[in-house]
Design a protein around this motif. Structure first.
Motif, PDB file in Angstrom:
ATOM      1  N   THR A 196       0.814  -1.220   0.000  1.00 17.06           N
ATOM      2  CA  THR A 196       0.000   0.000   0.000  1.00 17.06           C
ATOM      3  C   THR A 196       0.845   1.267   0.000  1.00 17.06           C
ATOM      4  N   THR A 197       2.175   1.115  -0.032  1.00 16.28           N
ATOM      5  CA  THR A 197       3.070   2.274  -0.123  1.00 16.28           C
ATOM      6  C   THR A 197       4.136   1.984  -1.168  1.00 16.28           C
ATOM      7  N   GLY A 198       4.861   3.013  -1.565  1.00 17.79           N
ATOM      8  CA  GLY A 198       5.932   2.848  -2.535  1.00 17.79           C
ATOM      9  C   GLY A 198       5.430   3.031  -3.966  1.00 17.79           C
ATOM     10  N   GLU A 199       6.374   3.029  -4.903  1.00 15.12           N
ATOM     11  CA  GLU A 199       6.038   3.219  -6.315  1.00 15.12           C
ATOM     12  C   GLU A 199       5.231   2.030  -6.835  1.00 15.12           C
ATOM     13  N   VAL A 200       4.239   2.312  -7.654  1.00 12.92           N
ATOM     14  CA  VAL A 200       3.327   1.272  -8.129  1.00 12.92           C
ATOM     15  C   VAL A 200       4.026   0.290  -9.069  1.00 12.92           C
ATOM     16  N   VAL A 201       4.702   0.804 -10.089  1.00 12.75           N
ATOM     17  CA  VAL A 201       5.284  -0.082 -11.108  1.00 12.75           C
ATOM     18  C   VAL A 201       6.363  -0.995 -10.522  1.00 12.75           C
ATOM     19  N   PRO A 202       7.347  -0.481  -9.749  1.00 17.67           N
ATOM     20  CA  PRO A 202       8.327  -1.398  -9.163  1.00 17.67           C
ATOM     21  C   PRO A 202       7.701  -2.456  -8.256  1.00 17.67           C
ATOM     22  N   THR A 203       6.665  -2.085  -7.517  1.00 12.37           N
ATOM     23  CA  THR A 203       6.008  -3.056  -6.654  1.00 12.37           C
ATOM     24  C   THR A 203       5.347  -4.156  -7.475  1.00 12.37           C
ATOM     25  N   LEU A 204       4.679  -3.772  -8.562  1.00 14.28           N
ATOM     26  CA  LEU A 204       4.072  -4.771  -9.449  1.00 14.28           C
ATOM     27  C   LEU A 204       5.128  -5.693 -10.059  1.00 14.28           C
ATOM     28  N   LEU A 205       6.275  -5.130 -10.418  1.00 12.10           N
ATOM     29  CA  LEU A 205       7.348  -5.950 -10.970  1.00 12.10           C
ATOM     30  C   LEU A 205       7.841  -6.968  -9.943  1.00 12.10           C
ATOM     31  N   GLN A 206       8.018  -6.521  -8.714  1.00 13.16           N
ATOM     32  CA  GLN A 206       8.480  -7.430  -7.655  1.00 13.16           C
ATOM     33  C   GLN A 206       7.491  -8.563  -7.413  1.00 13.16           C
ATOM     34  N   LEU A 207       6.203  -8.281  -7.565  1.00 14.03           N
ATOM     35  CA  LEU A 207       5.189  -9.318  -7.389  1.00 14.03           C
ATOM     36  C   LEU A 207       5.087 -10.222  -8.611  1.00 14.03           C
ATOM     37  N   THR A 208       5.277  -9.655  -9.798  1.00 12.11           N
ATOM     38  CA  THR A 208       5.029 -10.394 -11.038  1.00 12.11           C
ATOM     39  C   THR A 208       6.160 -11.336 -11.411  1.00 12.11           C
ATOM     40  N   ILE A 209       7.402 -10.904 -11.256  1.00 11.18           N
ATOM     41  CA  ILE A 209       8.543 -11.696 -11.732  1.00 11.18           C
ATOM     42  C   ILE A 209       8.575 -13.106 -11.131  1.00 11.18           C
ATOM     43  N   PRO A 210       8.409 -13.276  -9.810  1.00 12.49           N
ATOM     44  CA  PRO A 210       8.377 -14.658  -9.294  1.00 12.49           C
ATOM     45  C   PRO A 210       7.218 -15.468  -9.856  1.00 12.49           C
ATOM     46  N   MET A 211       6.082 -14.808 -10.125  1.00  6.97           N
ATOM     47  CA  MET A 211       4.930 -15.519 -10.669  1.00  6.97           C
ATOM     48  C   MET A 211       5.169 -15.933 -12.128  1.00  6.97           C
ATOM     49  N   ILE A 212       5.953 -15.160 -12.868  1.00  6.61           N
ATOM     50  CA  ILE A 212       6.271 -15.553 -14.242  1.00  6.61           C
ATOM     51  C   ILE A 212       6.986 -16.897 -14.237  1.00  6.61           C
ATOM     52  N   TRP A 213       7.998 -17.021 -13.385  1.00  3.05           N
ATOM     53  CA  TRP A 213       8.747 -18.263 -13.330  1.00  3.05           C
ATOM     54  C   TRP A 213       7.871 -19.404 -12.810  1.00  3.05           C
ATOM     55  N   GLY A 214       7.048 -19.106 -11.806  1.00  4.55           N
ATOM     56  CA  GLY A 214       6.175 -20.144 -11.265  1.00  4.55           C
ATOM     57  C   GLY A 214       5.167 -20.638 -12.287  1.00  4.55           C
ATOM     58  N   LEU A 215       4.538 -19.714 -13.008  1.00  3.75           N
ATOM     59  CA  LEU A 215       3.567 -20.109 -14.030  1.00  3.75           C
ATOM     60  C   LEU A 215       4.257 -20.752 -15.233  1.00  3.75           C
ATOM     61  N   PHE A 216       5.441 -20.265 -15.546  1.00  7.07           N
ATOM     62  CA  PHE A 216       6.238 -20.901 -16.595  1.00  7.07           C
ATOM     63  C   PHE A 216       6.442 -22.378 -16.265  1.00  7.07           C
ATOM     64  N   SER A 217       6.707 -22.658 -15.014  1.00  6.75           N
ATOM     65  CA  SER A 217       6.950 -24.034 -14.582  1.00  6.75           C
ATOM     66  C   SER A 217       5.680 -24.864 -14.638  1.00  6.75           C
ATOM     67  N   ILE A 218       4.561 -24.300 -14.166  1.00  5.31           N
ATOM     68  CA  ILE A 218       3.335 -25.098 -14.119  1.00  5.31           C
ATOM     69  C   ILE A 218       2.784 -25.340 -15.519  1.00  5.31           C
ATOM     70  N   ILE A 219       2.963 -24.384 -16.428  1.00  3.42           N
ATOM     71  CA  ILE A 219       2.541 -24.607 -17.803  1.00  3.42           C
ATOM     72  C   ILE A 219       3.516 -25.566 -18.492  1.00  3.42           C
ATOM     73  N   GLY A 220       4.800 -25.458 -18.122  1.00  4.86           N
ATOM     74  CA  GLY A 220       5.768 -26.433 -18.595  1.00  4.86           C
ATOM     75  C   GLY A 220       5.425 -27.838 -18.119  1.00  4.86           C
ATOM     76  N   PHE A 221       4.796 -27.916 -16.945  1.00  6.66           N
ATOM     77  CA  PHE A 221       4.269 -29.182 -16.411  1.00  6.66           C
ATOM     78  C   PHE A 221       3.359 -29.833 -17.449  1.00  6.66           C
ATOM     79  N   ASN A 222       2.417 -29.065 -17.982  1.00  6.68           N
ATOM     80  CA  ASN A 222       1.476 -29.593 -18.975  1.00  6.68           C
ATOM     81  C   ASN A 222       2.155 -29.872 -20.316  1.00  6.68           C
ATOM     82  N   LEU A 223       3.080 -28.991 -20.704  1.00 11.78           N
ATOM     83  CA  LEU A 223       3.785 -29.209 -21.962  1.00 11.78           C
ATOM     84  C   LEU A 223       4.641 -30.471 -21.907  1.00 11.78           C
TER      85      LEU A 223
END
Length: 464
Positions: free
Chosen positions: A19-46
């Motif tokens: 709820t504090t700090g710059e919006v874009v950097p905070t979104l990046l910090q939240l998104t980057i780990p999820m990219i790798w996690g979702l990459f892995s779970i979709i790789g699971f299906n592939l």
């Protein structure tokens, strides 16, 4: 923020970070780990698709028939997780850790109850269900081998899936990403041993792929429970009063039911499309199943961003910081539109090479390449739809998103696919996919704009 009843979770740091700090950097910090996690779970299906594809087109076709059913149950659980994350993130933003603990605990109870009933029903209806989807007699035994094990694995999917939604709601996307990565790696390692019978094991074919999934799910359930119970201490050991339990269920399901409905509409639509394609032969179904898995892989960035956006919006909405909500949404929408163009160009250029890595059957390759040349140009607006769904669920306005998905299925996609396929065959179905993505993406964007405009009066906006 210490409370009675053994409640010792301090959520203040987590809430402050979102709820504090710059919006874009905070979104990046939240998104980057999820990219790798979702990459892995979709790789699971592939991985399943790749290894099963080596068995032959009949086995790949069987896997293609299972995809819509797998997606329906998976998205149901995801919907429950979405409802939990929405309610929990808003409770954190409001500074109410006791309510957050109660919601987290009751969400797991609710998810286990619902999925257990569906798993029993699924096991009892494998043959009639897949006959209704158009599966030929030659494929039905393979489908039964796969789904009889996969349904059991579904029980062990619900805890990490809903549990990871709970953890993400606190602002931690790193651990859910690690859990998904570990599951994918384990599945990738187990697949060839169980499918082909490496190291002296029996060659189980498609059933081996399902067993690998089951083992991976069981193993990843353990760290999820450990984190929830001992690191986050977010599960409440108190026996709730009936009124508390019902209030939690009501709060979770207010967003969870529409979210699950929205999520389930897409795979149900996939069932209809699979049934249409079955009339053109099992190779067409195999090709459609293949490109669906590739599509999930390509949309991974948008999926990760949508997953990260939920806790950010929920916490800031609960804290009353509406301008941060607006800024995060529009930055995400702009990014998705740009990413859609980039991914479409890449897929169009490499489609033949990518498809042939999974199957050398000419009939499968022709249909899959056609899809990848046409449909990806609408991925930008499809990604926008994902962002809009996440945003509306996070701010407790899920019904418009559900309405848009119902319109997509019954008003646009299926009627167009039915009409155009009768004129143009398989290309007509894929053109219907393009039109549905474009129309619903634009409507989603307009709907979100109207809701934000009516919900955020100028005098109530917070500071960014």
């Amino acid at each position: 923020m210490q409370e009675s009843h053994g409640e010792c979770l301090d959520l203040s740091k987590t809430s402050a970070r979102l709820t504090t700090g710059e919006v874009v950097p905070t979104l990046l910090q939240l998104t980057i780990p999820m990219i790798w996690g979702l990459f892995s779970i979709i790789g699971f299906n592939l991985a399943d698709t790749y290894f099963v594809g080596q068995l032959g087109s009949l086995e790949l076709s069987a896997l293609g028939f299972t995809i819509p059913v797998v997606m329906v149950l998976g998205t149901l659980t995801l919907g429950l997780g979405t409802g939990t994350a929405s309610a929990l993130a808003r409770a954190l933003g409001e500074g109410n850790p006791r309510k957050a603990r109660r919601l987290a605990t009751d969400s797991l109870v609710l998810a286990l109850l619902i999925v257990s009933v569906l798993v029993v029903a699924g096991i009892l209806t494998i043959e009639p269900l897949f006959r209704a989807l158009g599966a030929p007699e030659s494929v039905l035994p393979l489908i039964e081998d796969y789904m009889s094990v996969w349904y059991v694995a579904m029980i062990f999917l619900v805890i990490p899936m809903v549990g990871n939604s709970i953890i993400r709601a606190t602002g931690d996307t790193k651990f859910p990403g690690l859990i998904m990565t570990f599951a994918a790696l384990m599945n990738f390692v187990l697949d060839p041993f169980l499918i082909f019978g490496w190291a002296g094991l029996p060659a189980l074919g498609v059933k081996g792929a399902a067993i690998a999934t089951l083992i991976s799910r069981v193993v990843t359930t353990i760290p999820s429970l450990y984190i929830l119970c001992y690191r986050e201490k977010i599960l409440d050991s108190r026996l709730p009063r009936l009124s508390e339990l019902l209030n939690s269920f009501k709060e979770i399901l207010y967003v969870g039911i529409p979210a699950a409905g929205s999520n389930m509409i897409q795979p149900i639509t996939g069932m209809f499309i699979t049934s249409m394609l079955a009339g053109y032969g099992p190779e067409s179904v195999a090709a459609f199943g293949l490109v669906q898995r590739m599509e999930s892989f390509v949309l991974i960035i948008a999926l990760a961003l949508a997953s990260a956006l939920g806790p950010f919006l929920g916490q800031n909405w609960g804290a009353g910081k509406k301008e941060r909500v607006e800024k995060a949404i529009w930055v995400s929408v702009k990014f998705c539109l740009v990413w859609g163009v980039i991914s479409a160009a890449a897929l169009g250029f490499c489609s033949d090479f990518i498809v042939r890595a999974f199957s050398d059957d000419p009939a499968i390759c022709t249909v899959a390449v056609l899809y990848l040349v046409l449909v990806p140009w609408t991925y930008g607006l499809e990604s926008v739809r994902l962002i809009v769904n996440s945003a509306l669920n996070a701010i407790r306005k899920p019904l418009p998103a559900t309405g848009l998905m119902v319109l997509r299925m019954f008003g646009i996609y299926i009627p167009l696919a039915w009409t155009l396929s009768s004129i143009y065959g398989i290309p007509g179905i894929f053109w219907a996919t393009c039109l549905a993505n474009l129309i619903v993406g634009l409507l989603s964007l307009f709907t979100l704009w109207r809701i934000l405009r009516s919900t955020f009066p100028e005098e109530n906006k917070g500071e960014v």
